[in-house]
Design an enzyme around this catalytic site. Structure first.
Site, PDB file in Angstrom:
ATOM      1  N   SER A 184       0.812  -1.226   0.000  1.00 27.63           N
ATOM      2  CA  SER A 184       0.000   0.000   0.000  1.00 27.63           C
ATOM      3  C   SER A 184       0.838   1.266   0.000  1.00 27.63           C
ATOM      4  O   SER A 184       1.647   1.471   0.911  1.00 27.63           O
ATOM      5  CB  SER A 184      -0.873   0.074   1.258  1.00 27.63           C
ATOM      6  OG  SER A 184      -1.839  -0.906   1.260  1.00 27.63           O
TER       7      SER A 184
ATOM      8  N   ASN B 132       1.205   3.243  11.017  1.00 25.41           N
ATOM      9  CA  ASN B 132       0.399   3.694  12.169  1.00 25.41           C
ATOM     10  C   ASN B 132       0.752   2.853  13.374  1.00 25.41           C
ATOM     11  O   ASN B 132       1.267   1.744  13.231  1.00 25.41           O
ATOM     12  CB  ASN B 132      -1.100   3.510  11.850  1.00 25.41           C
ATOM     13  CG  ASN B 132      -1.431   2.081  11.426  1.00 25.41           C
ATOM     14  OD1 ASN B 132      -1.225   1.702  10.269  1.00 25.41           O
ATOM     15  ND2 ASN B 132      -1.898   1.290  12.356  1.00 25.41           N
TER      16      ASN B 132
ATOM     17  N   HIS C 149      -3.528   0.009  -4.561  1.00 19.72           N
ATOM     18  CA  HIS C 149      -2.998  -1.242  -5.120  1.00 19.72           C
ATOM     19  C   HIS C 149      -3.438  -1.306  -6.579  1.00 19.72           C
ATOM     20  O   HIS C 149      -4.511  -1.810  -6.889  1.00 19.72           O
ATOM     21  CB  HIS C 149      -3.609  -2.452  -4.411  1.00 19.72           C
ATOM     22  CG  HIS C 149      -3.159  -2.605  -3.000  1.00 19.72           C
ATOM     23  ND1 HIS C 149      -2.077  -3.370  -2.633  1.00 19.72           N
ATOM     24  CD2 HIS C 149      -3.642  -2.083  -1.855  1.00 19.72           C
ATOM     25  CE1 HIS C 149      -1.926  -3.321  -1.327  1.00 19.72           C
ATOM     26  NE2 HIS C 149      -2.855  -2.545  -0.829  1.00 19.72           N
TER      27      HIS C 149
ATOM     28  N   MET D 291      -2.001  -7.283   6.684  1.00 20.30           N
ATOM     29  CA  MET D 291      -3.028  -8.159   6.089  1.00 20.30           C
ATOM     30  C   MET D 291      -2.556  -8.807   4.798  1.00 20.30           C
ATOM     31  O   MET D 291      -3.351  -9.061   3.895  1.00 20.30           O
ATOM     32  CB  MET D 291      -4.304  -7.341   5.820  1.00 20.30           C
ATOM     33  CG  MET D 291      -4.918  -6.708   7.046  1.00 20.30           C
ATOM     34  SD  MET D 291      -6.315  -5.663   6.632  1.00 20.30           S
ATOM     35  CE  MET D 291      -6.614  -4.841   8.193  1.00 20.30           C
ATOM     36  N   SER D 292      -1.255  -9.055   4.700  1.00 18.86           N
ATOM     37  CA  SER D 292      -0.769  -9.627   3.433  1.00 18.86           C
ATOM     38  C   SER D 292       0.464 -10.498   3.680  1.00 18.86           C
ATOM     39  O   SER D 292       0.719 -10.937   4.797  1.00 18.86           O
ATOM     40  CB  SER D 292      -0.409  -8.492   2.459  1.00 18.86           C
ATOM     41  OG  SER D 292       0.706  -7.761   2.941  1.00 18.86           O
TER      42      SER D 292
ATOM     43  N   HIS E 281      -7.864   3.681   5.877  1.00 19.04           N
ATOM     44  CA  HIS E 281      -6.953   3.168   4.834  1.00 19.04           C
ATOM     45  C   HIS E 281      -6.204   4.340   4.180  1.00 19.04           C
ATOM     46  O   HIS E 281      -5.049   4.204   3.795  1.00 19.04           O
ATOM     47  CB  HIS E 281      -7.750   2.365   3.802  1.00 19.04           C
ATOM     48  CG  HIS E 281      -6.895   1.700   2.770  1.00 19.04           C
ATOM     49  ND1 HIS E 281      -5.875   0.815   3.092  1.00 19.04           N
ATOM     50  CD2 HIS E 281      -6.879   1.794   1.424  1.00 19.04           C
ATOM     51  CE1 HIS E 281      -5.278   0.407   1.980  1.00 19.04           C
ATOM     52  NE2 HIS E 281      -5.863   0.986   0.954  1.00 19.04           N
TER      53      HIS E 281
ATOM     54  N   ALA F  74       2.505  -2.582   4.307  1.00 17.80           N
ATOM     55  CA  ALA F  74       2.229  -1.545   5.309  1.00 17.80           C
ATOM     56  C   ALA F  74       1.740  -2.261   6.568  1.00 17.80           C
ATOM     57  O   ALA F  74       1.020  -3.256   6.470  1.00 17.80           O
ATOM     58  CB  ALA F  74       1.161  -0.605   4.792  1.00 17.80           C
TER      59      ALA F  74
ATOM     60  N   TYR G 211      -9.078 -10.225   2.394  1.00 20.00           N
ATOM     61  CA  TYR G 211     -10.231  -9.397   2.774  1.00 20.00           C
ATOM     62  C   TYR G 211     -11.025  -8.885   1.578  1.00 20.00           C
ATOM     63  O   TYR G 211     -12.127  -8.374   1.722  1.00 20.00           O
ATOM     64  CB  TYR G 211      -9.823  -8.238   3.699  1.00 20.00           C
ATOM     65  CG  TYR G 211      -8.877  -7.203   3.113  1.00 20.00           C
ATOM     66  CD1 TYR G 211      -9.292  -6.291   2.161  1.00 20.00           C
ATOM     67  CD2 TYR G 211      -7.571  -7.129   3.567  1.00 20.00           C
ATOM     68  CE1 TYR G 211      -8.427  -5.342   1.644  1.00 20.00           C
ATOM     69  CE2 TYR G 211      -6.688  -6.190   3.066  1.00 20.00           C
ATOM     70  CZ  TYR G 211      -7.125  -5.299   2.099  1.00 20.00           C
ATOM     71  OH  TYR G 211      -6.269  -4.364   1.597  1.00 20.00           O
ATOM     72  N   GLU G 212     -10.469  -9.039   0.364  1.00 18.00           N
ATOM     73  CA  GLU G 212     -11.255  -8.705  -0.834  1.00 18.00           C
ATOM     74  C   GLU G 212     -12.138  -9.884  -1.245  1.00 18.00           C
ATOM     75  O   GLU G 212     -12.847  -9.811  -2.235  1.00 18.00           O
ATOM     76  CB  GLU G 212     -10.315  -8.373  -1.997  1.00 18.00           C
ATOM     77  CG  GLU G 212      -9.438  -7.161  -1.769  1.00 18.00           C
ATOM     78  CD  GLU G 212      -8.386  -7.032  -2.861  1.00 18.00           C
ATOM     79  OE1 GLU G 212      -8.676  -6.431  -3.897  1.00 18.00           O
ATOM     80  OE2 GLU G 212      -7.268  -7.562  -2.671  1.00 18.00           O
TER      81      GLU G 212
ATOM     82  N   HIS H 207      -5.794  -9.604  -1.691  1.00 12.89           N
ATOM     83  CA  HIS H 207      -5.880  -9.847  -0.249  1.00 12.89           C
ATOM     84  C   HIS H 207      -7.068 -10.757   0.054  1.00 12.89           C
ATOM     85  O   HIS H 207      -8.081 -10.702  -0.653  1.00 12.89           O
ATOM     86  CB  HIS H 207      -6.116  -8.534   0.516  1.00 12.89           C
ATOM     87  CG  HIS H 207      -5.062  -7.497   0.313  1.00 12.89           C
ATOM     88  ND1 HIS H 207      -5.070  -6.636  -0.754  1.00 12.89           N
ATOM     89  CD2 HIS H 207      -3.967  -7.189   1.054  1.00 12.89           C
ATOM     90  CE1 HIS H 207      -4.018  -5.834  -0.662  1.00 12.89           C
ATOM     91  NE2 HIS H 207      -3.330  -6.150   0.409  1.00 12.89           N
TER      92      HIS H 207
END
Ligand code: HPA
Length: 265
Positions: free
Chosen positions: A17, A217, A48, A193-194, A229, A100, A72-73, A70
């Site tokens: 990201s 963060n 992305h 998340m990756s 995001h 990230a 989550y998609e 991902h």
């Protein structure tokens, strides 16, 4: 693919990201969008863009993957692993993953760069079809030799690089405070998340990996303001130049130093 990208890249770099700046540094670049690759679907996440770009970086042939799939998609582990399989089929001999993350370890702040030593797959998914995943060895997901080259370069370039353990979660919601406390207890320094599914397939194919996290963060339980995001992309874009500088030196070194493909030992 081979016809659209008539090159023999030796290093593949997966850009996370807001970390797409490296694409502009390539000479003689050729790009192929994910939606032009048979069987691929377009990436849906902002930041992305979903493309392969080949080109030369200080003389080294490199394959950049800008954007990734991902869980989550809603994509299966096989879809997430597909770009890694394409890079492997094009003959890359090492993988550099970037992502990230939220910083869990107390002293990590936005903009910090982390060299991933090890990971915790808290997605509880495997990227491998059953036949390949059977007893696949994951003791050393991140190659010691590639890590030491990265550390040595960071010192020489005066780029602060700390080491840490990456925990991958499914998302897409950022974590609860309790989840962050739990991840800290089990040894995670950063959360994202990756990456872990991609590293799993690369290792099963016998290709060494190195990975870097950009702290965008403090992890959600450790901050008082809301996280979006867009915050993640913004910090990636602002602080990503140091990672881009490091990769610009690292990639030609890896292209020279990594020997033809090793088996997963
Ligand atoms: N949690 C999970 N993934 C992330 C975060 C986070 O805090 N920041 C960037 N990616």
């Amino acid at each position: 693919m081979q016809a659209r990208l008539p090159r023999s890249p030796s290093v593949s770099v997966v850009l996370g990201s807001g970390l797409g700046q490296l694409v502009d540094a390539l000479d003689d670049s050729i790009s192929v969008s994910f939606d032009e690759v048979p069987g691929f679907v377009p990436c849906s996440v902002e930041g992305h863009s979903g493309q392969f770009v080949t080109g030369r970086l200080a003389g080294a042939e490199v394959l950049l993957q800008s954007g990734r799939y991902h869980s989550y998609e809603g994509y299966s582990a096989e879809v997430i692993a597909a770009p890694v399989r394409v890079a492997a089929a094009l003959g890359v001999r090492s993988f550099v993953f970037t992502n990230a993350v939220g910083g869990i370890r107390e002293n990590l702040v936005p903009g910090d760069l982390v060299l991933i030593d090890d990971h915790i797959n808290a997605t509880f998914q495997s990227c491998l079809p059953r036949s390949e995943s059977c007893m696949s060895e994951m003791r050393f997901p991140y190659d010691p030799m590639l890590r030491s080259v990265a550390k040595e370069l960071a010192v020489r370039m005066d780029i602060p690089l700390v080491r840490g353990t990456y925990a991958a979660v499914l998302g897409p919601a950022y974590e609860t405070a309790a989840e962050i406390r739990a991840l800290e207890v089990i040894g995670a320094d950063v959360v994202g998340m990756s990456t872990v599914l991609e590293v799993g397939i690369a290792r099963a194919l016998g290709i060494p990996c190195v990975a870097f996290s950009m702290v965008t963060n403090k992890a959600t339980g450790l901050r008082t303001s809301k996280l979006s995001h867009n915050d993640v992309i913004e910090v990636g874009q602002q602080a990503g130049w140091r990672l881009t500088a490091l990769l610009t030196e690292l990639i030609p070194r890896l292209a020279k130093e990594v020997s033809p493909r090793r088996q997963n030992d």
